[in-house]
Design a protein around this motif. Sequence first.
Motif, mmCIF file in Angstrom:
data_model
loop_
_atom_site.group_PDB
_atom_site.id
_atom_site.type_symbol
_atom_site.label_atom_id
_atom_site.label_comp_id
_atom_site.label_asym_id
_atom_site.label_seq_id
_atom_site.Cartn_x
_atom_site.Cartn_y
_atom_site.Cartn_z
ATOM 1 N N ASP A 269 0.840 -1.195 0.000
ATOM 2 C CA ASP A 269 0.000 0.000 0.000
ATOM 3 C C ASP A 269 0.876 1.246 0.000
ATOM 4 O O ASP A 269 1.930 1.287 0.650
ATOM 5 C CB ASP A 269 -0.914 0.017 1.222
ATOM 6 N N VAL A 270 0.443 2.258 -0.714
ATOM 7 C CA VAL A 270 1.211 3.493 -0.854
ATOM 8 C C VAL A 270 1.442 4.193 0.486
ATOM 9 O O VAL A 270 2.407 4.934 0.635
ATOM 10 C CB VAL A 270 0.524 4.442 -1.877
ATOM 11 N N HIS A 271 0.603 3.948 1.472
ATOM 12 C CA HIS A 271 0.739 4.613 2.766
ATOM 13 C C HIS A 271 1.568 3.814 3.777
ATOM 14 O O HIS A 271 1.707 4.232 4.923
ATOM 15 C CB HIS A 271 -0.638 4.940 3.342
ATOM 16 N N ALA A 272 2.125 2.693 3.370
ATOM 17 C CA ALA A 272 2.950 1.891 4.274
ATOM 18 C C ALA A 272 4.318 2.547 4.439
ATOM 19 O O ALA A 272 4.882 3.071 3.484
ATOM 20 C CB ALA A 272 3.114 0.473 3.734
ATOM 21 N N GLY A 273 4.832 2.514 5.654
ATOM 22 C CA GLY A 273 6.167 3.030 5.906
ATOM 23 C C GLY A 273 6.337 3.482 7.336
ATOM 24 O O GLY A 273 5.367 3.696 8.061
ATOM 25 N N VAL A 274 7.573 3.640 7.735
ATOM 26 C CA VAL A 274 7.910 4.061 9.092
ATOM 27 C C VAL A 274 7.619 5.550 9.277
ATOM 28 O O VAL A 274 7.165 5.980 10.330
ATOM 29 C CB VAL A 274 9.401 3.764 9.394
ATOM 30 N N THR A 275 7.866 6.339 8.229
ATOM 31 C CA THR A 275 7.595 7.776 8.290
ATOM 32 C C THR A 275 6.339 8.095 7.489
ATOM 33 O O THR A 275 5.881 7.283 6.679
ATOM 34 C CB THR A 275 8.787 8.581 7.747
ATOM 35 N N VAL A 276 5.799 9.294 7.692
ATOM 36 C CA VAL A 276 4.539 9.703 7.064
ATOM 37 C C VAL A 276 4.556 9.493 5.561
ATOM 38 O O VAL A 276 5.578 9.683 4.908
ATOM 39 C CB VAL A 276 4.189 11.175 7.385
ATOM 40 N N LYS A 277 3.409 9.094 5.015
ATOM 41 C CA LYS A 277 3.270 8.852 3.576
ATOM 42 C C LYS A 277 2.127 9.652 2.964
ATOM 43 O O LYS A 277 2.071 9.801 1.759
ATOM 44 C CB LYS A 277 3.039 7.354 3.292
ATOM 45 N N HIS A 278 1.188 10.128 3.785
ATOM 46 C CA HIS A 278 0.106 10.949 3.253
ATOM 47 C C HIS A 278 0.702 12.253 2.751
ATOM 48 O O HIS A 278 1.500 12.889 3.444
ATOM 49 C CB HIS A 278 -0.961 11.191 4.328
ATOM 50 N N ARG A 279 0.334 12.651 1.558
ATOM 51 C CA ARG A 279 0.958 13.799 0.895
ATOM 52 C C ARG A 279 0.971 15.053 1.748
ATOM 53 O O ARG A 279 1.975 15.758 1.807
ATOM 54 C CB ARG A 279 0.262 14.064 -0.436
ATOM 55 N N SER A 280 -0.135 15.359 2.400
ATOM 56 C CA SER A 280 -0.182 16.581 3.213
ATOM 57 C C SER A 280 0.792 16.503 4.379
ATOM 58 O O SER A 280 1.421 17.497 4.746
ATOM 59 C CB SER A 280 -1.599 16.831 3.730
#
Length: 180
Positions: free
Chosen positions: A35-46
Motif C-alpha cells: 500500500d502506498v501509505h505503508a512506511g515508518v515515516t509519514v506517507k500521506h501527501r499533506s
Amino acid sequence: MGGTVVAVSSNAEYSFSKANREGITLLAGLGVEGDVHAGVTVKHRSRVAQDPTRPNLRQVHLIHRELLTELGESGYDVAPGALGENITTEGLDLLGLPVGTVLRIGPEAEVEITGLRNPCAQIDDYRSGLLKRVVGRAEDGTIVRRAGIMGVVRAGGPVRPGDTIGVELPAAPHRPLERV
C-alpha cells in the motif's frame, strides 16, 4: 467486545479510493504490504509536505460499515474501500475506542489505534457534500470526525473478510481519540 472484517483494501499508487482485495498482509511497524501509505515515516501527501521525517501514525485506516450504511441512507452510495480505508469493520464502535486500544485482527495481526482520520476536501471530489456528512460540530462547537480511525501495526499477519476483531483496551485513564 469485538467485531468482524467486512472488506480489505489497498492501493500501490496515490488515489482517493482503494481496491477491495481477497486479503491483505499487515507488516509490523510499516502498514499494509504494497500500500502506498505503508512506511515508518509519514506517507500521506499533506503530512509529507509538512515534515517527511515524522513517524507514520496512519499506517492502517479503518472505517465501520455502519457509517457506509448511514451514508447510503442519506443518498451517498459509498462502497468499502471507496474512502481510502484498508479495513472495513462491522459490529465495533471504532470511534468510541480510546487511543492505545489494540485490535487483534484474524489469527495474527495487531493494530494499535493512534487517532481519528481527518478527511480533506478530496472527499467532496469523490461525492459532493460528503465532507459535511463525516465532519461536523457538536452542540458545544467541538469538531466531530466520523471518517474512521488510524493505527499502526504492532504485529503483522494476514487479514481477510470474515476475520474476527478482538479488542484490548489500554490501562485507564483512557484518552479519547483525536485527529492524527
